[in-house]
Design an enzyme around this catalytic site. Structure first.
Site, short mmCIF file in Angstrom:
data_model
loop_
_atom_site.label_atom_id
_atom_site.label_comp_id
_atom_site.label_asym_id
_atom_site.label_seq_id
_atom_site.Cartn_x
_atom_site.Cartn_y
_atom_site.Cartn_z
N ILE A 1 0.84 -1.21 0.00
CA ILE A 1 0.00 0.00 0.00
C ILE A 1 0.87 1.26 0.00
O ILE A 1 0.41 2.32 -0.43
CB ILE A 1 -0.98 0.05 1.19
CG1 ILE A 1 -0.29 -0.21 2.52
CG2 ILE A 1 -2.14 -0.92 0.97
CD1 ILE A 1 -1.18 0.04 3.74
N ALA B 1 -5.70 -3.79 4.45
CA ALA B 1 -4.29 -4.14 4.64
C ALA B 1 -3.75 -3.55 5.93
O ALA B 1 -3.80 -2.34 6.13
CB ALA B 1 -3.46 -3.64 3.45
N SER C 1 -2.35 -7.04 12.45
CA SER C 1 -3.47 -7.00 13.41
C SER C 1 -3.30 -7.92 14.61
O SER C 1 -4.29 -8.31 15.22
CB SER C 1 -4.78 -7.32 12.68
OG SER C 1 -4.72 -8.60 12.10
N TYR D 1 -1.44 -1.81 18.53
CA TYR D 1 -2.35 -2.13 17.41
C TYR D 1 -3.58 -1.24 17.46
O TYR D 1 -3.93 -0.57 16.48
CB TYR D 1 -2.75 -3.61 17.48
CG TYR D 1 -3.94 -3.94 16.61
CD1 TYR D 1 -3.88 -3.81 15.23
CD2 TYR D 1 -5.15 -4.36 17.18
CE1 TYR D 1 -4.99 -4.10 14.43
CE2 TYR D 1 -6.25 -4.65 16.39
CZ TYR D 1 -6.17 -4.52 15.02
OH TYR D 1 -7.27 -4.79 14.23
N HIS E 1 -6.55 -16.41 16.95
CA HIS E 1 -7.97 -16.22 17.29
C HIS E 1 -8.58 -17.49 17.87
O HIS E 1 -8.27 -18.60 17.46
CB HIS E 1 -8.74 -15.75 16.05
CG HIS E 1 -8.45 -14.32 15.69
ND1 HIS E 1 -8.53 -13.83 14.42
CD2 HIS E 1 -8.05 -13.29 16.46
CE1 HIS E 1 -8.20 -12.55 14.42
NE2 HIS E 1 -7.92 -12.20 15.65
N ASP F 1 -6.14 -8.09 27.64
CA ASP F 1 -7.50 -8.55 27.31
C ASP F 1 -8.53 -7.90 28.23
O ASP F 1 -8.57 -8.18 29.43
CB ASP F 1 -7.61 -10.08 27.53
CG ASP F 1 -7.19 -10.88 26.31
OD1 ASP F 1 -7.09 -10.29 25.22
OD2 ASP F 1 -6.97 -12.10 26.46
N1 LIG Z 1 -10.09 -10.52 12.08
C1 LIG Z 1 -10.58 -9.77 13.05
O1 LIG Z 1 -11.18 -10.29 14.04
C2 LIG Z 1 -10.47 -8.27 12.98
C3 LIG Z 1 -11.09 -7.51 13.99
C4 LIG Z 1 -11.01 -6.12 13.91
C5 LIG Z 1 -10.36 -5.50 12.85
N2 LIG Z 1 -9.75 -6.25 11.91
C6 LIG Z 1 -9.04 -5.57 10.80
O2 LIG Z 1 -9.53 -6.07 9.57
C7 LIG Z 1 -8.48 -6.08 8.61
C8 LIG Z 1 -8.37 -7.47 8.01
O3 LIG Z 1 -8.09 -8.40 9.04
P1 LIG Z 1 -7.83 -9.93 8.69
O4 LIG Z 1 -8.17 -10.74 9.89
O5 LIG Z 1 -8.44 -10.23 7.39
O6 LIG Z 1 -6.24 -9.91 8.55
P2 LIG Z 1 -5.31 -10.68 7.51
O7 LIG Z 1 -3.93 -10.66 8.09
O8 LIG Z 1 -5.90 -12.00 7.16
O9 LIG Z 1 -5.37 -9.76 6.21
C9 LIG Z 1 -4.59 -8.59 6.05
C10 LIG Z 1 -4.07 -8.58 4.62
O10 LIG Z 1 -3.34 -7.36 4.39
C11 LIG Z 1 -2.14 -7.65 3.70
N3 LIG Z 1 -1.20 -6.56 4.01
C12 LIG Z 1 -0.69 -6.21 5.22
N4 LIG Z 1 0.11 -5.14 5.09
C13 LIG Z 1 0.11 -4.79 3.78
C14 LIG Z 1 0.74 -3.75 3.01
N5 LIG Z 1 1.57 -2.86 3.58
N6 LIG Z 1 0.50 -3.68 1.69
C15 LIG Z 1 -0.31 -4.59 1.08
N7 LIG Z 1 -0.92 -5.58 1.74
C16 LIG Z 1 -0.71 -5.69 3.08
C17 LIG Z 1 -1.72 -9.02 4.20
O11 LIG Z 1 -0.86 -9.71 3.33
C18 LIG Z 1 -3.09 -9.72 4.35
O12 LIG Z 1 -3.46 -10.39 3.15
C19 LIG Z 1 -7.24 -5.58 9.31
O13 LIG Z 1 -7.07 -4.23 9.03
C20 LIG Z 1 -7.55 -5.81 10.79
O14 LIG Z 1 -6.86 -4.90 11.60
C21 LIG Z 1 -9.79 -7.62 11.94
O1 LIG Z 2 -5.97 -19.75 22.70
C1 LIG Z 2 -6.74 -18.84 23.07
C2 LIG Z 2 -7.04 -17.71 22.25
C3 LIG Z 2 -7.89 -16.74 22.76
N1 LIG Z 2 -8.43 -16.88 24.00
C4 LIG Z 2 -9.33 -15.85 24.52
O2 LIG Z 2 -10.44 -15.77 23.65
C5 LIG Z 2 -10.93 -14.43 23.58
C6 LIG Z 2 -10.96 -13.98 22.14
O3 LIG Z 2 -9.61 -13.88 21.69
P1 LIG Z 2 -9.21 -13.62 20.17
O4 LIG Z 2 -7.72 -13.63 20.10
O5 LIG Z 2 -9.96 -14.58 19.31
O6 LIG Z 2 -9.79 -12.18 19.85
P2 LIG Z 2 -9.53 -10.80 20.61
O7 LIG Z 2 -10.78 -10.51 21.38
O8 LIG Z 2 -8.28 -10.77 21.37
O9 LIG Z 2 -9.23 -9.78 19.42
C7 LIG Z 2 -10.00 -9.62 18.25
O10 LIG Z 2 -11.00 -8.68 18.47
C8 LIG Z 2 -10.53 -7.42 18.92
C9 LIG Z 2 -11.73 -6.56 19.15
O11 LIG Z 2 -12.62 -7.21 20.01
C10 LIG Z 2 -9.58 -6.82 17.90
O12 LIG Z 2 -10.29 -6.30 16.81
C11 LIG Z 2 -8.54 -7.79 17.41
O13 LIG Z 2 -7.96 -7.31 16.21
C12 LIG Z 2 -9.11 -9.13 17.11
O14 LIG Z 2 -8.05 -10.03 16.92
C13 LIG Z 2 -9.97 -13.60 24.44
O15 LIG Z 2 -10.53 -13.44 25.70
C14 LIG Z 2 -8.72 -14.48 24.57
O16 LIG Z 2 -8.00 -14.30 25.75
C15 LIG Z 2 -8.15 -17.98 24.80
O17 LIG Z 2 -8.63 -18.11 25.91
N2 LIG Z 2 -7.32 -18.93 24.30
#
Ligand SMILES: NC(=O)c1ccc[n+]([C@@H]2O[C@H](COP(=O)([O-])OP(=O)(O)OC[C@H]3O[C@@H](n4cnc5c(N)ncnc54)[C@H](O)[C@@H]3O)[C@@H](O)[C@H]2O)c1
Ligand SMILES: O=c1ccn([C@@H]2O[C@H](COP(=O)(O)OP(=O)(O)O[C@H]3O[C@H](CO)[C@H](O)[C@H](O)[C@H]3O)[C@@H](O)[C@H]2O)c(=O)[nH]1
Length: 321
Positions: free
Chosen positions: A54, A72, A75, A139, A185, A280
């Site tokens: 990006i 992108a 996270s 983050y 996760h 957490d």
């Molecule tokens: N998964 C969740 O629970 C969750 C929760 C809250 C917010 N988000 C946000 O949602 C978005 C997507 O999350 P995800 O779980 O799909 O993550 P992910 O890691 O699966 O996807 C992120 C993608 O971005 C690409 N990327 C990272 N840096 C880049 C760069 N500089 N240029 C081009 N590509 C780049 C990675 O290769 C990857 O394909 C993130 O911004 C994350 O912070 C995710």
């Molecule tokens: O092996 C594990 C993994 C997770 N947990 C617990 O499960 C819950 C959920 O954990 P996740 O790692 O699945 O998700 P988080 O709540 O930590 O975080 C996610 O949600 C957040 C917002 O709620 C942010 O957006 C973050 O980017 C995204 O990864 C937490 O209490 C964590 O401590 C466990 O007990 N054991």
């Protein structure tokens, strides 16, 4: 009407599901992803793929695009605590470059992946968008900084912008699902136990002030989340930065999630009580009233067993793929 969208991070989990939804709605999609955490095979068929960063978006963007959907980022909350510079560089520096490239190319609409982690330890349950933002990790701080950056861009330069603050994204959509490496996760980790890839799941703390002592989270199906992005593209208004939480408003404890996985998979899922994980909050539950009122969002997959079943189907499919 068909539009053309740039999807940054479209080789990752959420970005690939949203890209797939855009394609199904008849839009043209270009994925820009450097494959740092994503997979080439994750890019949906039918999307154009550019392997790139990006930070170099100025080489890729032109005024043929109607909007950018910006996923992108790095996270991992825990990693951000030990390597904060990595998060400021990619999430903040990268987005600054992207916004500059959009301004130069005349692309004036943005949907951004923000997070519940911008709030930190909540002062209210459920959390609303006007609640205090005091992130407890680099983050969350990097994502909050980007939200501020986007507000300035909308006010000063007329960007039409929506930040969607996801709570805990889970589930899968067809062949698009979660396969982070390493995985952090909860739901995919518990499913790895069911698949025999792990012996047991560690429960990070059972002495929280919650009904069963384990942390409570608001799990949202990735397909419901994707639908909100399409609605956000329609709702985005020049000069406005709209911020919407996305969650179901229902909290489930870590032990309730594990029990649901037992029921869905039929596997006993041994668990080990482990120490709390740093940073957490005990309870994170969203009020998504703004998304409901402003976007017309109607999540339809709130049932936790259904979310887990879709993630389970994906995990089994990717094992044989
Ligand atoms: N998964 C969740 O629970 C969750 C929760 C809250 C917010 N988000 C946000 O949602 C978005 C997507 O999350 P995800 O779980 O799909 O993550 P992910 O890691 O699966 O996807 C992120 C993608 O971005 C690409 N990327 C990272 N840096 C880049 C760069 N500089 N240029 C081009 N590509 C780049 C990675 O290769 C990857 O394909 C993130 O911004 C994350 O912070 C995710
Ligand atoms: O092996 C594990 C993994 C997770 N947990 C617990 O499960 C819950 C959920 O954990 P996740 O790692 O699945 O998700 P988080 O709540 O930590 O975080 C996610 O949600 C957040 C917002 O709620 C942010 O957006 C973050 O980017 C995204 O990864 C937490 O209490 C964590 O401590 C466990 O007990 N054991």
């Amino acid at each position: 009407m068909s539009s053309k969208y740039l999807v940054t991070g479209g080789a990752g989990y959420v970005g690939s599901v949203v890209a797939q939804h855009l394609l199904e709605a008849g839009h043209a999609v270009t994925v820009l992803d450097n494959l740092s955490t994503g997979f080439r095979a994750g890019v949906p068929a039918g999307a154009e793929f550019i392997e790139g960063d990006i930070r170099d978006a100025s080489k890729r963007l032109d005024d043929s695009y109607d909007a950018v959907l910006h996923f992108a980022a790095f996270s991992q909350v825990g990693e951000s605590v030990v390597k904060p510079e990595k998060y400021w560089d990619n999430n903040v520096g990268g987005t600054m470059a992207l916004l500059g490239a959009m301004r130069a190319a005349g692309v004036r609409k943005l949907v951004f992946s923000s997070t519940a982690a911008t709030y930190g330890e909540p002062v209210n349950t459920p959390i609303t968008e006007t609640d205090p933002t005091a992130p407890t990790s680099p983050y969350g701080a990097s994502k909050l900084a980007v939200d501020h950056m986007i507000s300035g861009e909308a006010a000063a330069h007329g960007l039409a912008a929506v930040s969607l603050r996801y709570f805990n994204v889970a589930g899968a959509y067809g062949s698009c699902g979660e396969r982070h490496d390493p995985e952090s996760h909860l739901i995919p980790l518990v499913l790895q136990v069911a698949q025999g890839k792990r012996e047991a799941i560690s429960v990070f703390g059972d002495d929280y002030p919650t009904p069963d002592g384990t942390c409570v989270r608001d799990y949202i199906h990735v397909a419901d989340l994707a639908e909100a992005h399409l609605l956000a593209l329609e709702a985005a208004t020049s000069g406005e930065h709209l911020i919407c939480n996305l969650g179901n408003g229902n909290g489930f404890s870590v032990r309730e999630v594990i029990e649901t996985v037992r029921k869905v998979t039929g596997h006993p899922i041994p668990e080990i009580t482990a120490a709390r994980r740093g940073g957490d909050p005990a309870v994170l539950v969203a009020s998504a009233q703004t998304a409901i009122d402003r976007l017309g969002w109607r999540p339809s997959r709130a049932d936790l067993a259904g979310i887990v079943a879709d993630a389970w189907a994906f995990a089994q499919e990717s094992r044989t793929a």
